[in-house]
Write an enzyme that holds these catalytic residues in place. Structure first.
Site, PDB file in Angstrom:
ATOM      1  N   ARG A   1      -4.506   6.937  18.041  1.00 52.80           N
ATOM      2  CA  ARG A   1      -5.009   7.855  18.939  1.00 52.80           C
ATOM      3  C   ARG A   1      -6.915   7.433  18.793  1.00 52.80           C
ATOM      4  O   ARG A   1      -6.957   7.928  17.666  1.00 52.80           O
ATOM      5  CB  ARG A   1      -5.264   8.925  18.590  1.00 52.80           C
ATOM      6  CG  ARG A   1      -5.690  10.403  19.566  1.00 52.80           C
ATOM      7  CD  ARG A   1      -5.250  11.311  20.207  1.00 52.80           C
ATOM      8  NE  ARG A   1      -5.067  12.434  18.481  1.00 52.80           N
ATOM      9  CZ  ARG A   1      -3.946  13.639  19.328  1.00 52.80           C
ATOM     10  NH1 ARG A   1      -3.443  13.732  20.162  1.00 52.80           N
ATOM     11  NH2 ARG A   1      -4.230  14.052  17.936  1.00 52.80           N
TER      12      ARG A   1
ATOM     13  N   ARG B   1     -10.864  11.870  16.621  1.00 55.71           N
ATOM     14  CA  ARG B   1     -10.459  12.668  15.576  1.00 55.71           C
ATOM     15  C   ARG B   1     -10.553  13.368  13.884  1.00 55.71           C
ATOM     16  O   ARG B   1     -10.036  12.550  13.453  1.00 55.71           O
ATOM     17  CB  ARG B   1      -9.821  13.639  16.263  1.00 55.71           C
ATOM     18  CG  ARG B   1     -10.068  14.123  17.985  1.00 55.71           C
ATOM     19  CD  ARG B   1      -8.661  14.494  18.774  1.00 55.71           C
ATOM     20  NE  ARG B   1      -8.024  15.799  18.178  1.00 55.71           N
ATOM     21  CZ  ARG B   1      -7.021  16.133  18.262  1.00 55.71           C
ATOM     22  NH1 ARG B   1      -6.662  16.020  19.636  1.00 55.71           N
ATOM     23  NH2 ARG B   1      -6.274  17.379  18.003  1.00 55.71           N
TER      24      ARG B   1
ATOM     25  N   LYS C   1       1.044  15.742  25.101  1.00 49.49           N
ATOM     26  CA  LYS C   1       0.441  16.501  26.346  1.00 49.49           C
ATOM     27  C   LYS C   1      -0.928  15.773  26.844  1.00 49.49           C
ATOM     28  O   LYS C   1      -0.305  16.124  28.585  1.00 49.49           O
ATOM     29  CB  LYS C   1      -0.213  17.922  25.355  1.00 49.49           C
ATOM     30  CG  LYS C   1       1.533  18.345  24.893  1.00 49.49           C
ATOM     31  CD  LYS C   1       0.979  19.253  24.004  1.00 49.49           C
ATOM     32  CE  LYS C   1       0.051  19.577  22.441  1.00 49.49           C
ATOM     33  NZ  LYS C   1       0.398  18.835  21.742  1.00 49.49           N
TER      34      LYS C   1
ATOM     35  N   ARG D   1       0.179  28.585  21.629  1.00 53.35           N
ATOM     36  CA  ARG D   1       0.933  28.317  20.585  1.00 53.35           C
ATOM     37  C   ARG D   1       0.980  29.026  19.421  1.00 53.35           C
ATOM     38  O   ARG D   1       1.641  28.224  18.240  1.00 53.35           O
ATOM     39  CB  ARG D   1      -0.698  27.278  19.962  1.00 53.35           C
ATOM     40  CG  ARG D   1      -0.798  26.138  19.593  1.00 53.35           C
ATOM     41  CD  ARG D   1      -2.093  25.584  19.144  1.00 53.35           C
ATOM     42  NE  ARG D   1      -1.838  23.714  18.638  1.00 53.35           N
ATOM     43  CZ  ARG D   1      -2.758  23.258  19.464  1.00 53.35           C
ATOM     44  NH1 ARG D   1      -2.850  23.686  20.394  1.00 53.35           N
ATOM     45  NH2 ARG D   1      -2.642  21.996  18.436  1.00 53.35           N
TER      46      ARG D   1
ATOM     47  N   ARG E   1      -1.115  20.005  10.336  1.00 55.93           N
ATOM     48  CA  ARG E   1      -0.719  20.705  12.545  1.00 55.93           C
ATOM     49  C   ARG E   1       0.540  20.585  12.006  1.00 55.93           C
ATOM     50  O   ARG E   1       1.120  21.353  12.982  1.00 55.93           O
ATOM     51  CB  ARG E   1      -2.025  19.791  12.592  1.00 55.93           C
ATOM     52  CG  ARG E   1      -2.929  20.159  12.785  1.00 55.93           C
ATOM     53  CD  ARG E   1      -4.207  18.904  13.290  1.00 55.93           C
ATOM     54  NE  ARG E   1      -3.431  18.616  14.474  1.00 55.93           N
ATOM     55  CZ  ARG E   1      -4.059  17.293  14.885  1.00 55.93           C
ATOM     56  NH1 ARG E   1      -4.734  16.190  13.755  1.00 55.93           N
ATOM     57  NH2 ARG E   1      -3.601  16.874  16.398  1.00 55.93           N
TER      58      ARG E   1
END
Ligand code: ADP
Ligand code: ADP
Ligand code: ZN
Length: 216
Positions: free
Chosen positions: A127, A161, A13, A88, A172
């Site tokens: 990431r 992160r 996203k 969400r 998540r």
């Protein structure tokens, strides 16, 4: 034009939102980025969100809805925005409809990015992002052109992160399945939902999205 990018953590996203910003002149509104900025600034909202985010759970609807409403007001008169990571939950989607109606705005498209769970785990594990401009990279799939230098802004500091560790990622993904996926039928009924194959390359996903949005 105002659009929603919907998809599980790691779907791409943020990566696609940055491309759409450049091509269409829309502004990316990432609730995750906003919350991380609140934490950095040490605000009350940031302090409230901290432990919830690190555990991989969702921050309360009320806090998120108020935060996003304020940001949309700041964009009045612009070309529009890309919602990334919001809504969400079904209550957030309903609140968004009410909020946009009050502001005289509407959604043009909801883009659903689908990616296998195994691929999501690999994407999140690799990431990292630019500490200055937030551009997102990946150890294997999307390295900066020059090692250690951000393609977008030239900065040399990068961050990873805290919630990208495997235990938080599992929570998540569960939150996505249980709390976010029920939004899909909500938008399908309204005729706004457009699926794209998020397993394709970054460029190919970008082309699929441009085919949906039309010429800039
Ligand atoms: P990802 O890009 O991996 O999907 P985000 O950066 O969007 O993750 O979100 C990081 C965390 O911030 C979430 O796990 C959640 O704790 C919080 N968060 C972000 N957006 C929302 C939202 N719309 N509602 C509730 N919590 C949110
Ligand atoms: P999200 O915002 O949905 O959580 P990101 O845009 O941060 O997802 O992407 C997650 C990771 O996967 C990043 O490291 C990014 O560089 C990488 N990535 C994004 N899109 C693709 C793709 N189509 N193929 C392979 N890797 C991708
Ligand atoms: Zn940068």
């Amino acid at each position: 034009m105002s659009i929603v990018l919907l998809g599980p953590p790691g779907a791409g996203k943020g990566t696609q939102a940055k491309r759409i910003e450049e091509k269409y002149g829309l502004v990316q509104l990432s609730t995750g980025d906003m919350l991380r900025a609140e934490r950095k600034s040490g605000s009350e909202l940031g302090r409230k969100a901290q432990a919830i985010m690190d555990a991989g759970k969702l921050v309360s609807d009320d806090l998120i809805i108020e935060m996003i409403s304020r940001r949309i007001d700041q964009l009045k008169g612009g070309k529009g925005f890309i919602l990334d990571g919001f809504p969400r939950t079904v209550p957030q989607a309903e609140a968004l409809d009410r909020m946009l109606a009050e502001k005289g705005l509407k959604l043009d498209a909801v883009i659903e990015m689908t990616v296998d769970e195994a691929a999501l785990i690999d994407r999140i594990a690799g990431r990292f992002s630019c500490a200055k401009c937030g551009a997102s990279y990946h150890d294997q799939f999307n390295r900066p052109k020059t090692d250690g230098v951000c393609d977008v802004c030239g900065a040399t500091e990068f961050t990873r992160r805290a919630d990208d560790r495997p235990e938080a990622v599992k929570i998540r993904l569960k939150a996505y399945r249980e709390q976010t996926a029920p939004i899909l039928p909500y938008y399908r009924k309204k005729g706004l939902l457009h699926p794209v194959d998020g397993m394709a390359s970054i460029d190919e996903v970008g082309r699929q999205i441009e085919a949906i949005l039309g010429r800039p």
